[in-house]
Design a protein around this motif. Structure first.
Motif, PDB file in Angstrom:
ATOM      1  N   ASP A 153      18.970  63.018   9.483  1.00  0.00           N
ATOM      2  CA  ASP A 153      18.635  62.005  10.481  1.00  0.00           C
ATOM      3  C   ASP A 153      17.342  62.355  11.211  1.00  0.00           C
ATOM      4  OD1 ASP A 153      20.842  60.524   9.826  1.00  0.00           O
ATOM      5  OD2 ASP A 153      22.029  61.111  11.563  1.00  0.00           O
ATOM      6  N   CYS A 154      17.178  63.622  11.550  1.00  0.00           N
ATOM      7  CA  CYS A 154      15.963  64.057  12.243  1.00  0.00           C
ATOM      8  C   CYS A 154      14.733  63.883  11.357  1.00  0.00           C
ATOM      9  CB  CYS A 154      16.095  65.513  12.680  1.00  0.00           C
ATOM     10  SG  CYS A 154      17.299  65.790  14.002  1.00  0.00           S
ATOM     11  N   ILE A 155      14.871  64.260  10.082  1.00  0.00           N
ATOM     12  CA  ILE A 155      13.754  64.098   9.143  1.00  0.00           C
ATOM     13  C   ILE A 155      13.424  62.616   8.965  1.00  0.00           C
ATOM     14  CG2 ILE A 155      13.058  64.373   6.732  1.00  0.00           C
ATOM     15  CD1 ILE A 155      14.667  67.008   6.745  1.00  0.00           C
ATOM     16  N   SER A 156      14.457  61.782   8.885  1.00  0.00           N
ATOM     17  CA  SER A 156      14.258  60.342   8.750  1.00  0.00           C
ATOM     18  C   SER A 156      13.508  59.781   9.957  1.00  0.00           C
ATOM     19  CB  SER A 156      15.606  59.639   8.593  1.00  0.00           C
ATOM     20  OG  SER A 156      15.442  58.252   8.436  1.00  0.00           O
ATOM     21  N   CYS A 157      13.873  60.245  11.144  1.00  0.00           N
ATOM     22  CA  CYS A 157      13.201  59.787  12.361  1.00  0.00           C
ATOM     23  C   CYS A 157      11.744  60.222  12.368  1.00  0.00           C
ATOM     24  CB  CYS A 157      13.931  60.336  13.581  1.00  0.00           C
ATOM     25  SG  CYS A 157      13.290  59.733  15.158  1.00  0.00           S
ATOM     26  N   LEU A 158      11.483  61.473  11.991  1.00  0.00           N
ATOM     27  CA  LEU A 158      10.108  61.978  11.945  1.00  0.00           C
ATOM     28  C   LEU A 158       9.283  61.228  10.893  1.00  0.00           C
ATOM     29  CD1 LEU A 158      10.748  65.826  12.257  1.00  0.00           C
ATOM     30  CD2 LEU A 158       9.774  64.300  13.997  1.00  0.00           C
ATOM     31  N   ALA A 159       9.913  60.917   9.772  1.00  0.00           N
ATOM     32  CA  ALA A 159       9.222  60.157   8.722  1.00  0.00           C
ATOM     33  C   ALA A 159       8.841  58.769   9.224  1.00  0.00           C
ATOM     34  CB  ALA A 159      10.104  60.054   7.485  1.00  0.00           C
ATOM     35  N   ALA A 160       9.758  58.126   9.958  1.00  0.00           N
ATOM     36  CA  ALA A 160       9.478  56.803  10.513  1.00  0.00           C
ATOM     37  C   ALA A 160       8.340  56.863  11.521  1.00  0.00           C
ATOM     38  CB  ALA A 160      10.731  56.228  11.163  1.00  0.00           C
ATOM     39  N   MET A 206      17.980  55.631  13.154  1.00  0.00           N
ATOM     40  CA  MET A 206      17.089  56.566  12.462  1.00  0.00           C
ATOM     41  C   MET A 206      17.164  56.403  10.959  1.00  0.00           C
ATOM     42  SD  MET A 206      17.332  60.110  14.674  1.00  0.00           S
ATOM     43  CE  MET A 206      19.122  60.172  14.670  1.00  0.00           C
ATOM     44  N   VAL A 207      18.342  56.041  10.443  1.00  0.00           N
ATOM     45  CA  VAL A 207      18.527  55.952   8.996  1.00  0.00           C
ATOM     46  C   VAL A 207      17.676  54.837   8.395  1.00  0.00           C
ATOM     47  CG1 VAL A 207      20.203  55.497   7.163  1.00  0.00           C
ATOM     48  CG2 VAL A 207      20.832  56.938   9.097  1.00  0.00           C
ATOM     49  N   VAL A 208      17.636  53.680   9.045  1.00  0.00           N
ATOM     50  CA  VAL A 208      16.907  52.530   8.484  1.00  0.00           C
ATOM     51  C   VAL A 208      15.483  52.425   9.014  1.00  0.00           C
ATOM     52  CG1 VAL A 208      19.072  51.275   8.217  1.00  0.00           C
ATOM     53  CG2 VAL A 208      17.668  50.862  10.230  1.00  0.00           C
ATOM     54  N   ALA A 209      15.098  53.303   9.946  1.00  0.00           N
ATOM     55  CA  ALA A 209      13.774  53.203  10.568  1.00  0.00           C
ATOM     56  C   ALA A 209      12.621  53.273   9.563  1.00  0.00           C
ATOM     57  CB  ALA A 209      13.619  54.275  11.648  1.00  0.00           C
ATOM     58  N   PRO A 210      12.623  54.203   8.579  1.00  0.00           N
ATOM     59  CA  PRO A 210      11.512  54.215   7.620  1.00  0.00           C
ATOM     60  C   PRO A 210      11.369  52.895   6.857  1.00  0.00           C
ATOM     61  CG  PRO A 210      12.708  56.275   7.512  1.00  0.00           C
ATOM     62  CD  PRO A 210      13.524  55.343   8.375  1.00  0.00           C
ATOM     63  N   ALA A 211      12.486  52.316   6.428  1.00  0.00           N
ATOM     64  CA  ALA A 211      12.437  51.042   5.712  1.00  0.00           C
ATOM     65  C   ALA A 211      11.918  49.939   6.615  1.00  0.00           C
ATOM     66  CB  ALA A 211      13.826  50.676   5.175  1.00  0.00           C
ATOM     67  N   TYR A 212      12.297  49.971   7.886  1.00  0.00           N
ATOM     68  CA  TYR A 212      11.830  48.942   8.820  1.00  0.00           C
ATOM     69  C   TYR A 212      10.323  49.046   9.036  1.00  0.00           C
ATOM     70  CZ  TYR A 212      11.423  46.070  12.991  1.00  0.00           C
ATOM     71  OH  TYR A 212      11.044  45.095  13.895  1.00  0.00           O
ATOM     72  N   VAL A 213       9.820  50.271   9.173  1.00  0.00           N
ATOM     73  CA  VAL A 213       8.374  50.453   9.338  1.00  0.00           C
ATOM     74  C   VAL A 213       7.630  49.959   8.104  1.00  0.00           C
ATOM     75  CG1 VAL A 213       6.519  52.123   9.703  1.00  0.00           C
ATOM     76  CG2 VAL A 213       8.687  52.402  10.913  1.00  0.00           C
ATOM     77  N   LEU A 214       8.161  50.280   6.916  1.00  0.00           N
ATOM     78  CA  LEU A 214       7.542  49.808   5.675  1.00  0.00           C
ATOM     79  C   LEU A 214       7.518  48.286   5.629  1.00  0.00           C
ATOM     80  CD1 LEU A 214       6.394  50.534   2.870  1.00  0.00           C
ATOM     81  CD2 LEU A 214       8.739  50.470   1.996  1.00  0.00           C
ATOM     82  N   TYR A 215       8.625  47.669   6.000  1.00  0.00           N
ATOM     83  CA  TYR A 215       8.710  46.202   6.037  1.00  0.00           C
ATOM     84  C   TYR A 215       7.668  45.606   6.987  1.00  0.00           C
ATOM     85  CZ  TYR A 215      10.475  41.994   8.402  1.00  0.00           C
ATOM     86  OH  TYR A 215      10.581  40.766   9.020  1.00  0.00           O
TER      87      TYR A 215
END
Length: 237
Positions: free
Chosen positions: A169-176, A39-48
């Motif tokens: 972590d939950c916010i990060s997951c929702l953002a991703a 969940m922590v790196v998911a937003p960066a992965y989606v951006l990539y």
């Protein structure tokens, strides 16, 4: 009376470097297995994944430190001030980003053709990430911005760090998820899959086991006189 087991001295500075390397390789294996990243790196992965088709030079590692730079700016705004040493977190983020890109290249040639290989690779990646985080926890050097964000804001608002971390972590997951739907269409779960949930459930336990194992066998000692700088309260506003 039984004799106490003598522990081996382990450099805190080496723990920092090996920890980042382990996390980078672990994330690369998890990405390669294609069961979802943490969940922590998911937003960066989606951006990539969203930007790299148009800008091939934009790597997963670059996405990591770009988003962490934004997060550091948000942290500065929320705190109104920030410790000078905490700015080194961005240096850590950039260093980790280069390591992650190197790990992605190295793992690319490993065949993950069968489900057994994917499952094994994902499990190996999770364990390696947990080991890396455990090593970083045993150093004084500023961690990545993710960890700094949780630590500083939980202190400011006097929220138990484990509760704040869960919320983060939950916010990060929702953002991703929101970014995935925005860039790839509704119902497209890029980066967030079943492995993401498994990782969220077991990651804390794995980190705890790794930390206890490290502390059982090693004494973490400083080899360089840098701790004072990283623990100074000098701030900028």
């Amino acid at each position: 009376m039984p004799s106490l087991q003598k522990k081996t001295a382990f450099s805190t500075e080496l723990a920092y470097l090996l920890g980042l390397i382990a996390i980078a390789i672990g994330v690369a294996f998890m990405e390669k297995a294609n069961f979802g990243v943490s969940m922590v790196v998911a937003p960066a992965y989606v951006l990539y994944r969203a930007v790299s088709p148009s800008l091939p030079f934009f790597t997963f590692g670059m996405a990591e430190y770009v988003l962490q730079a934004v997060l550091l700016i948000v942290l500065c705004i929320l705190l109104g001030r920030i410790r000078l040493a905490d700015l080194f977190s961005f240096v850590t983020a950039v260093l980790y980003g280069f390591m992650l890109d190197g790990a992605m290249l190295a793992v690319r040639s490993i065949p993950f053709d069968h489900i057994a290989m994917r499952l094994g690779g994902y499990a190996f990646g999770m364990v390696l990430c947990a080991l890396g985080v455990s090593l970083v926890f045993h150093t004084y050097i500023a961690p990545e911005v993710y960890e700094l964000f949780v630590k500083r804001l939980s202190e400011k608002y006097r929220i138990p760090i484990h509760r704040f971390k869960t919320c983060y972590d939950c916010i990060s997951c929702l953002a991703a998820l929101a970014m995935s739907f925005l860039f790839f269409g509704f119902g497209q779960f890029v980066g967030v899959q079943v492995g993401t949930i498994v990782c969220a459930v077991v990651n804390g336990t794995l980190i705890g086991l790794m930390s206890r194992g490290l502390e059982k066998h090693f004494d973490f000692v400083d080899r360089f006189p840098l701790r004072r700088f990283f623990e100074t309260e000098k701030a900028i506003s």
